[in-house]
Design a protein around this motif. Structure first.
Motif, PDB file in Angstrom:
ATOM      1  N   ASN A  44     -25.519 124.480   3.647  1.00 16.36           N
ATOM      2  CA  ASN A  44     -23.883 124.393   2.803  1.00 16.36           C
ATOM      3  C   ASN A  44     -23.097 123.693   3.616  1.00 16.36           C
ATOM      4  O   ASN A  44     -21.986 123.203   3.070  1.00 16.36           O
ATOM      5  N   LYS A  47     -21.414 120.184   2.465  1.00 18.28           N
ATOM      6  CA  LYS A  47     -21.089 120.008   1.017  1.00 18.28           C
ATOM      7  C   LYS A  47     -19.672 119.794   1.113  1.00 18.28           C
ATOM      8  O   LYS A  47     -18.851 120.136   2.009  1.00 18.28           O
ATOM      9  N   ASN A 127     -26.452 114.313  -5.746  1.00 17.72           N
ATOM     10  CA  ASN A 127     -27.316 115.579  -6.202  1.00 17.72           C
ATOM     11  C   ASN A 127     -27.242 115.808  -7.333  1.00 17.72           C
ATOM     12  O   ASN A 127     -26.047 115.991  -8.045  1.00 17.72           O
ATOM     13  N   GLU A 128     -28.377 116.348  -8.282  1.00 16.05           N
ATOM     14  CA  GLU A 128     -28.340 116.980  -9.386  1.00 16.05           C
ATOM     15  C   GLU A 128     -27.305 116.371 -10.383  1.00 16.05           C
ATOM     16  O   GLU A 128     -26.734 116.907 -11.118  1.00 16.05           O
ATOM     17  N   ASN A 171     -31.381 113.194  -5.239  1.00 16.49           N
ATOM     18  CA  ASN A 171     -32.088 114.604  -5.012  1.00 16.49           C
ATOM     19  C   ASN A 171     -31.943 115.530  -6.459  1.00 16.49           C
ATOM     20  O   ASN A 171     -30.586 115.297  -6.951  1.00 16.49           O
ATOM     21  N   HIS A 208     -37.868 124.136  -6.487  1.00 17.98           N
ATOM     22  CA  HIS A 208     -37.584 125.408  -6.715  1.00 17.98           C
ATOM     23  C   HIS A 208     -38.596 126.172  -7.823  1.00 17.98           C
ATOM     24  O   HIS A 208     -38.113 125.740  -9.189  1.00 17.98           O
TER      25      HIS A 208
HETATM   26  C1  XIL Z   1     -27.528 126.778  -2.463  1.00 11.46           C
HETATM   27  C2  XIL Z   1     -27.602 127.593  -1.134  1.00 11.46           C
HETATM   28  O1  XIL Z   1     -28.895 128.002  -0.594  1.00 11.46           O
HETATM   29  C3  XIL Z   1     -26.687 128.725  -1.142  1.00 11.46           C
HETATM   30  O2  XIL Z   1     -26.306 129.260   0.102  1.00 11.46           O
HETATM   31  C4  XIL Z   1     -25.280 128.289  -2.026  1.00 11.46           C
HETATM   32  O3  XIL Z   1     -24.632 129.484  -2.120  1.00 11.46           O
HETATM   33  C5  XIL Z   1     -25.553 127.515  -3.062  1.00 11.46           C
HETATM   34  O4  XIL Z   1     -26.351 126.340  -2.881  1.00 11.46           O
HETATM   35  N1  XIL Z   1     -29.760 123.058  -4.942  1.00 11.46           N
HETATM   36  C6  XIL Z   1     -29.180 122.531  -3.866  1.00 11.46           C
HETATM   37  C7  XIL Z   1     -28.706 123.296  -2.764  1.00 11.46           C
HETATM   38  O5  XIL Z   1     -29.209 121.307  -3.707  1.00 11.46           O
HETATM   39  O6  XIL Z   1     -27.664 122.864  -2.008  1.00 11.46           O
HETATM   40  C8  XIL Z   1     -28.483 124.688  -3.317  1.00 11.46           C
HETATM   41  O7  XIL Z   1     -28.289 125.639  -2.242  1.00 11.46           O
HETATM   42  C9  XIL Z   1     -29.569 125.226  -4.215  1.00 11.46           C
HETATM   43  C10 XIL Z   1     -29.877 124.469  -5.280  1.00 11.46           C
END
Ligand code: XIL
Length: 300
Positions: A44, A47, A127-128, A171, A208
């Motif tokens: 984290n 960010k 990201n995303e 990503n 994931h």
């Molecule tokens: C997650 C972290 O693991 C948590 O601790 C936080 O509360 C939320 O974010 N995609 C991503 C990561 O790119 O940054 C995220 O990490 C999980 C999903």
């Protein structure tokens, strides 16, 4: 090889983990981190809500603690992440005009990448940014709404200017299945960037997964992206219940693609995971190796 990092290095790959600055003082945690992993992604600490909680006011302390740990233990770093709709402070979301947001975006990338210049192997620049709705289009966000599709290109161009030596990655999650509209949307963007000379070096597949593991087409997806001329990586791997065969399959998909340069799991012990109660990682709550660990080690 006796560790994940050493086994992956045999194929010129890295094996990484997400790490949290607040856990570095936990000796069980740090022992496993430094024994097994050769790349670290701050979970984290890099960010936007941590790094620039108020406009123009930067906080690099938590990120620095991880960078310093990595330097002391010979680990490389993946920077995560410069531009994301989530964990974004409210002040950014409240910006109402494109010119202001463009300047804020540029400054955020410039300040953060300058601070860490020379210390980051690869950055998740954006990201995303793609929607989950099957449209293959970008997701709504303050960036998308005010700047349009071009915000992604702007971010990558700015990033390249600030640190030309860092690899620049896009990503995302749910882009592992080749037949998914989201995968095709990201693929089209990377293809377009490559054809127009927009700087992009890599694509991160978060990975994931549910208990079944990666979709059957994952290897095809990785190979097709790599054929565009980018490196690919598994950047946030975790699998519900950590079935050993599911882990081995995800790892094998990477090993089958020459330009798949590394694998990162999203945490060390199950108790460190963001997926509470799913036990998706390679080490149990006491830091002991699970069956999935052995399966991954053998696959590497
Ligand atoms: C997650 C972290 O693991 C948590 O601790 C936080 O509360 C939320 O974010 N995609 C991503 C990561 O790119 O940054 C995220 O990490 C999980 C999903």
């Amino acid at each position: 090889a006796a560790t994940l990092g050493a086994a992956a290095a045999g194929g010129n790959r890295y094996f990484g983990t997400a790490a949290a600055s607040g856990r570095l003082g936990d000796s069980t945690y740090a022992t496993v981190l430094d024994r097994e992993f050769t790349m670290i992604t701050p979970e984290n600490e890099m960010k936007w809500d941590t790094v620039e909680p108020a406009r123009g006011s930067f906080n690099f302390g938590p990120g620095d603690s991880i960078v310093n740990h990595a330097a002391a233990h010979g680990q490389r770093m993946r920077g995560h992440t410069l531009v994301w709709h989530s964990q974004l402070p409210g002040w950014v979301g409240s910006i109402g005009d494109a010119a202001t947001l463009r300047g804020v975006l540029d400054n955020h990338i410039t300040q953060e990448m300058s601070h860490y210049k020379g210390k980051i192997y690869a950055w998740d620049v954006v990201n995303e940014a793609f929607a989950d709705d099957g449209s293959g289009r970008h997701r709504p966000s303050v960036f998308q709404n005010l700047l349009g599709d071009g915000f992604i290109e702007q971010a990558f161009r700015t990033a390249r200017n600030v640190d030309p030596a860092a690899k620049l990655c896009y990503n995302d999650y749910s882009i592992e299945d080749w037949s998914a509209a989201k995968t095709q949307g990201v693929y089209s963007m990377v293809k377009d960037f490559k054809s127009r000379g927009v700087p992009i070096d890599c694509v991160g597949f978060q990975s994931h997964f549910g208990s079944g593991g990666a979709p059957a087409s994952f290897r095809t997806t990785l190979a097709n992206f790599a054929a565009l001329g980018v490196d690919v990586q598994l950047t946030e791997l975790d699998i519900a219940q950590a079935a050993p065969a599911a882990y081995a399959g995800a790892v094998q998909a990477c090993l089958d693609v020459a330009r798949c340069t590394g694998i990162t799991v999203w945490g060390i012990r199950d108790s460190d995971s963001w997926r509470t109660g799913e036990n998706p990682l390679l080490f149990d709550n006491n830091g002991n190796k699970k069956a999935a660990y052995t399966s991954v080690l053998n696959a590497l």
